[in-house]
Design an enzyme around this catalytic site. Structure first.
Site, mmCIF file in Angstrom:
data_model
loop_
_atom_site.group_PDB
_atom_site.id
_atom_site.type_symbol
_atom_site.label_atom_id
_atom_site.label_comp_id
_atom_site.label_asym_id
_atom_site.label_seq_id
_atom_site.Cartn_x
_atom_site.Cartn_y
_atom_site.Cartn_z
ATOM 1 N N CYS A 110 0.884 -1.041 0.156
ATOM 2 C CA CYS A 110 0.049 -0.114 -0.020
ATOM 3 C C CYS A 110 1.064 1.269 0.156
ATOM 4 O O CYS A 110 1.561 1.429 0.956
ATOM 5 C CB CYS A 110 -0.889 -0.061 1.315
ATOM 6 S SG CYS A 110 -1.929 1.459 1.414
ATOM 7 N N CYS A 113 -0.609 4.448 2.323
ATOM 8 C CA CYS A 113 -0.740 4.423 3.787
ATOM 9 C C CYS A 113 -0.051 3.098 4.295
ATOM 10 O O CYS A 113 1.193 2.953 3.964
ATOM 11 C CB CYS A 113 -1.859 4.390 4.284
ATOM 12 S SG CYS A 113 -3.407 4.186 3.257
ATOM 13 N N SER A 114 -0.723 2.127 4.502
ATOM 14 C CA SER A 114 -0.126 0.771 4.788
ATOM 15 C C SER A 114 -1.251 -0.302 4.894
ATOM 16 O O SER A 114 -1.375 -0.782 5.820
ATOM 17 C CB SER A 114 0.784 0.854 6.045
ATOM 18 O OG SER A 114 1.765 1.632 5.842
ATOM 19 N N CYS A 115 -2.343 -0.108 3.862
ATOM 20 C CA CYS A 115 -3.287 -0.904 4.012
ATOM 21 C C CYS A 115 -2.943 -2.269 4.108
ATOM 22 O O CYS A 115 -1.976 -2.898 3.305
ATOM 23 C CB CYS A 115 -4.390 -0.495 2.978
ATOM 24 S SG CYS A 115 -4.939 1.098 3.195
#
Lengths: 205, 218
Positions: A110, A113-115
């Site tokens: 991601c 963000c850091s999904c």
């Protein structure tokens, strides 16, 4: 140099202790205002540290390896097939499973963000959230994989999935050779978190 | 919004440290995780507003801080913006005024975690594109929240999946309004994104793209 600086030789450590103080104050304030329930905070951490993690994803992968009908359902509608095993909910509302083959290797990132698919993998490891991984996975994934110890042949194409919306991706790794005698539970034990993100292959025991 | 968070393809970050395997390298990070989720469950903001608040950080600070510091920044900004806390209270850690709130309890938390927040909606109009269409991405640099990463702007890719209509983050983050837009997965060749000949051969990058981000068929 003051005593405080001696206690905190690096800038980063000094910043961290300031943050600890800031977080403690914020938590005390939120509890004091009745905005959060302390027992609920413990429950949230406990849920993702102990109850929800990559063993869920490994269960689905091993089932797909041993049950062709389940594999077809998992690839056709990941959300529904994971729900069959009881895995769903927050950050796994819309799941897509991407299958590794002899010629395609899948990798999940991601960049914005850091999904990450929480119901099947738990919370992401720190490296997944690092600037280096987010920046490089879409541009030089082969080099990133080599840093993780994975050497892919020239004939293998890499498909990177950037989770920019609310679809969450889980890699279905290739079943390792010479594992015909293993049952679903034994196979599940071989499946690592990293193999379901796509930065590792599943190794035979 | 353009910003330091839009990291895809940015050069110079060096190797990935695969030994950083913990969820919470420092104990305060677990606290930030849990208070952020618990406050989010109060329903005073949505997930796109939470992301937008994190991405509003000063870019130098964003790159020099860890993931949960981004969350902490976003949480404080939202608590202030919604008048749930004051600057003075944040600085002191003590409540000046009591609120008539009831916090979200464990039973409700379990419900929220198990149902999540599906974003798929009834479409307002038919899909504008079909699977296998070759499309060009828009080149706008919006001043507001968006999920169109910089590295695919102006690039041509092929639609490989259509996910129906989902809540459009660009509007959801600004007004909270849930507007449906068709969501596609678009596949780009490595050479389209990073130049020909590409840095690495045999690379395809698949990105989830809302219909308004697409300029038209290529």
């Amino acid at each position: 140099m003051s005593g405080k600086e001696n206690l905190h030789p690096s800038h980063r450590e000094a910043v961290k202790s300031e943050i600890e103080e800031r977080v403690e104050k914020l938590e005390a304030l939120l509890v004091g205002k009745g905005l959060v329930d302390p027992a609920a905070l413990e429950e949230l951490v406990h849920t993702y540290e102990h109850r929800i993690g990559p063993r869920n994803g490994a269960h689905a992968v091993a089932k797909a390896w041993t049950d062709p009908a389940y594999r077809r359902r998992l690839l056709a509608d990941g959300t529904a097939a994971l729900q069959e095993l009881g895995y769903g909910g927050r950050q796994g509302e819309h799941m897509q499973i991407v299958e590794n083959t002899e010629t395609i290797h899948n990798l999940v990132v991601c960049t914005l963000c850091s999904c990450y698919p929480w119901p099947v993998l738990g919370l992401p490891p720190a490296w997944y959230k690092s600037s280096a991984y987010r920046a490089r996975a879409v541009r030089e994934p082969r080099s990133v994989l080599e840093e993780f110890g994975v050497q892919l042949g020239e004939e293998v194409n890499i498909r990177v999935w950037d989770s920019t919306a609310e679809i969450r991706y889980l890699v279905l790794p290739q079943r390792p050779p010479d594992t015909e005698l293993l049952d679903e539970q034994q196979l599940s034990a071989l499946v690592t978190r990293d193999s379901m993100i796509g930065v590792a292959l599943v190794e035979a025991p | 919004m353009d910003g330091a968070h839009d990291l895809g393809g940015q050069p110079g970050f060096g190797p990935v440290d695969r030994n950083q395997t913990e969820h919470f390298p420092c104990p305060w990070e677990a606290r930030v995780f849990s208070i952020t989720l618990a406050c989010g469950m109060l329903g005073k903001w949505n997930l796109d507003q939470a992301r937008s608040a994190r991405e509003g950080m000063d870019p130098d600070h964003y790159l020099d801080s860890t993931y949960y510091e981004h969350w902490l920044h976003g949480l404080e900004a939202l608590l202030l913006a919604r008048h749930l806390v004051t600057e003075e209270e944040l600085a002191g850690g003590v409540a000046d005024t009591a609120h008539a709130f009831s916090p979200v309890d464990i039973r409700r938390i379990r419900e929220i975690l198990s149902t999540g927040g599906p974003t798929q909606m009834q479409a307002a109009r038919p899909a504008g594109y079909r699977i296998r269409d070759r499309v060009m991405m828009g080149t706008r640099h919006p001043a507001h929240h968006t999920r169109l990463p910089g590295y695919i702007r102006g690039k041509v890719g092929e639609i490989i999946a259509h996910h129906g209509a989902h809540i459009f983050p660009d509007i959801h983050a600004r007004s909270g309004e849930k507007v449906p837009e068709h969501l596609y997965t678009i596949e780009f060749n490595g050479s389209e994104l990073w130049g020909d000949p590409p840095v690495e051969r045999g690379l395809r990058v698949c990105v989830d793209v809302f219909e308004p981000y697409i300029n038209g068929c290529a």
